[in-house]
Design an enzyme around this catalytic site. Structure first.
Site, mmCIF file in Angstrom:
data_model
loop_
_atom_site.group_PDB
_atom_site.id
_atom_site.type_symbol
_atom_site.label_atom_id
_atom_site.label_comp_id
_atom_site.label_asym_id
_atom_site.label_seq_id
_atom_site.Cartn_x
_atom_site.Cartn_y
_atom_site.Cartn_z
ATOM 1 N N ASP A 209 44.508 28.191 51.188
ATOM 2 C CA ASP A 209 44.241 28.999 49.995
ATOM 3 C C ASP A 209 42.765 29.390 50.054
ATOM 4 O O ASP A 209 42.186 29.341 51.129
ATOM 5 C CB ASP A 209 44.615 28.223 48.721
ATOM 6 N N HIS A 232 42.505 32.091 52.146
ATOM 7 C CA HIS A 232 42.668 33.341 51.411
ATOM 8 C C HIS A 232 41.318 34.000 51.157
ATOM 9 O O HIS A 232 41.190 34.838 50.288
ATOM 10 C CB HIS A 232 43.391 33.104 50.084
#
Ligand SMILES: *[C@@H]1O[C@H](CO)[C@@H](O)[C@H](O)[C@H]1NC(C)=O
Ligand SMILES: *[C@@H]1O[C@H](CO)[C@@H](O)[C@H](O)[C@H]1NC(C)=O
Ligand SMILES: *[C@@H]1O[C@H](CO)[C@@H](O)[C@H](O)[C@H]1NC(C)=O
Ligand SMILES: *[C@@H]1O[C@H](CO)[C@@H](O)[C@H](O)[C@H]1NC(C)=O
Ligand SMILES: *[C@@H]1O[C@H](CO)[C@@H](O)[C@H](O)[C@H]1NC(C)=O
Ligand SMILES: *[C@@H]1O[C@H](CO)[C@@H](O)[C@H](O)[C@H]1NC(C)=O
Length: 427
Positions: A209, A232
């Site tokens: 993430d 991310h």
């Protein structure tokens, strides 16, 4: 033998204390070493050092929130007990995005170091398809330095800096790949919330993430010299989620980042507006201001540069209710490397007008060997060194999957909506 170690005695609480050196060694090896760690931190508070050189099991919540001038020398391993139901019921709730933690670390003058490992046993949560506690949280703290620490298998975000100031993480190694080799989700490297004067430097992150995420009210933040793999991106936001709440992200330098196999590179995400004054899915106000992304190298990043001012908000809602989070004074210096889309490497989609966006030294290329840059509602394009076209797509996933949503150009009579005409090709 060092003279002070002669004075050691073993307490019934499971740690030894050396009075002269104010050193508390925790014995470890029990089914729950949490109480002994807490007792050692209490005894060696105010100038001492807690030595964690063995293997420790953390099976109950640790709340060490009144630390003052204390060192934690972790050369051993802390293991989080994989009791999903215990942590869910008893973890310390953090009043933000349902996050909870196993260990709150608060106070002033805290130094954590030593080359040891916090293994948060994430495999158990990954296998159960759920998330668990943040292993530890810098919580209502100031003057904190965490350095030379490994963290593996986090069941959720690895680190949360919560209502704190002057906090540095340096030389940290994070790895939350699952034992089966797949990517563990929701494993942000760092989240920063209601905190200022924070530095995250010289670290290596393999996660699933955001590599670093600046949540509401993160100011004066330095993110420098990171290698991020599988993440991310480095994210400002999301902000503007809650109607009536002001969110501020300001004075941020993100410098010398290597971003490999990631969903996004340099990213800013703000919710759109809302018709409801009690919305929890957009409508908040505030600003993202004075942010610089410099020397940002991308290697197979889905979208290297992303501004999404309509994050998780429908296009029609954004058209009627543009975001109330202003995005301005944003600078890209030497953002380079490769995207994984055919051509699109930049997507700046604002629902209100984003002002003072500049880019120099941009050198980004898609898999086709050429590049397209999409901009919507960018106040002026003259300070960008790439030619923008209208209305791109944005990677808009806060969850595990990558979704693409189309946006359209907003037309408004009250604001200047500037877009150039056509895309270009680089070699
Ligand atoms: C972390 O602990 C798990 C078991 O809970 C183990 O399988 C894994 O090897 C450990 N990881 C490291 C790097 O020590
Ligand atoms: C910030 O914290 C560090 C300890 O990590 C300390 O040495 C320094 O003096 C602090 N700075 C300020 C301005 O308090
Ligand atoms: C940039 O960061 C990397 C770590 O990703 C580090 O090895 C390198 O020395 C840094 N470069 C500079 C100029 O500081
Ligand atoms: C952020 O700071 C502003 C100004 O101090 C404050 O009004 C707002 O409530 C804060 N927002 C959050 C989410 O804490
Ligand atoms: C903008 O942010 C940087 C940190 O990246 C800071 O050094 C600078 O002083 C800020 N500029 C203003 C005008 O506050
Ligand atoms: C950007 O990169 C170029 C080429 O590597 C270098 O000459 C220039 O100094 C860099 N600019 C900044 C502001 O770092």
């Amino acid at each position: 033998m060092a003279p002070f170690s002669i004075l050691k005695f073993v307490s019934i609480l499971g740690f030894a204390v050396s009075a002269l050196a104010a050193t508390c060694e925790v014995a470890g090896g029990t089914s729950d070493d949490g109480p002994a760690i807490a007792a050692a931190l209490s005894t060696c508070n105010n100038g001492g050092t807690v030595v964690l050189d063995k293997t420790y099991t953390l099976a109950t919540v640790l709340q060490t929130t009144a630390l003052n001038n204390v060192a934690i020398q972790l050369t051993g391993t802390i293991k989080l007990s994989p009791e999903i139901s215990y942590w869910k019921a008893s973890g310390v709730q953090l009043t933000y995005q349902s996050a909870y933690t196993a260990w709150t670390i608060g106070g002033s003058g805290i130094h954590i170091y030593g080359g040891g490992t916090f293994n948060a046993s994430g495999d158990t949560w990954y296998a159960a398809g759920t998330t668990g506690p943040i292993p530890w949280v810098i919580y209502n703290a100031k003057n904190v330095l965490v350095e030379n620490i490994n963290m593996v298998q986090s069941p959720f975000w690895h680190n949360f800096i919560y209502q704190s100031s002057n906090v540095t993480f340096n030389n940290i190694n994070l790895n939350s790949i699952q034992t089966d080799g797949s990517q563990a989700q929701n494993t942000d490297g760092w989240d920063i919330y209601r905190s200022s004067n924070v530095a995250i430097t010289n670290s290596h992150i393999i996660n699933g993430d955001d590599c670093v995420s600046l949540k509401p009210n993160s100011t004066n933040v330095l993110v420098q010299n990171l290698y991020c793999q599988g993440s991310h991106g480095i994210s400002m936001g999301s902000v503007g989620q809650y109607a009536g709440v002001q969110d501020i992200i300001q004075n941020v330098l993100v410098k010398n980042i290597t971003m490999v196999n990631a969903e996004n590179g340099a990213r800013i995400k703000a919710f759109g507006g809302s018709s409801s004054s009690t919305s929890t899915t957009g409508g908040g106000n505030g600003y993202v201001q004075n942010i610089t992304f410099q020397d940002f190298k991308c290697d197979a990043v889905t979208l290297p540069i992303v501004i999404d001012q309509c994050y998780e908000t429908s296009t029609s809602t954004c058209a009627s209710y543009p975001s109330k989070v202003l995005i301005n004074d944003i600078h890209y210096i030497n953002v380079t490397g490769t995207g994984t889309k055919s051509k699109e490497v930049v997507s700046m989609v604002c629902s209100d007008v984003c002002e003072d966006i500049t880019a120099v030294g941009t050198s980004l290329v898609g898999t086709s060997g050429s590049s397209e840059y999409y901009c919507t509602n960018i106040g002026s394009l003259t300070s960008l060194d790439f030619p923008c076209s209208v209305a791109g797509s944005v990677v808009s996933s806060s969850k595990s999957s990558t979704t693409t949503k189309k946006t359209t150009t907003k037309t408004t009579t009250t604001k200047t909506s500037t877009t150039s005409t056509k895309t270009t090709t680089t070699t």
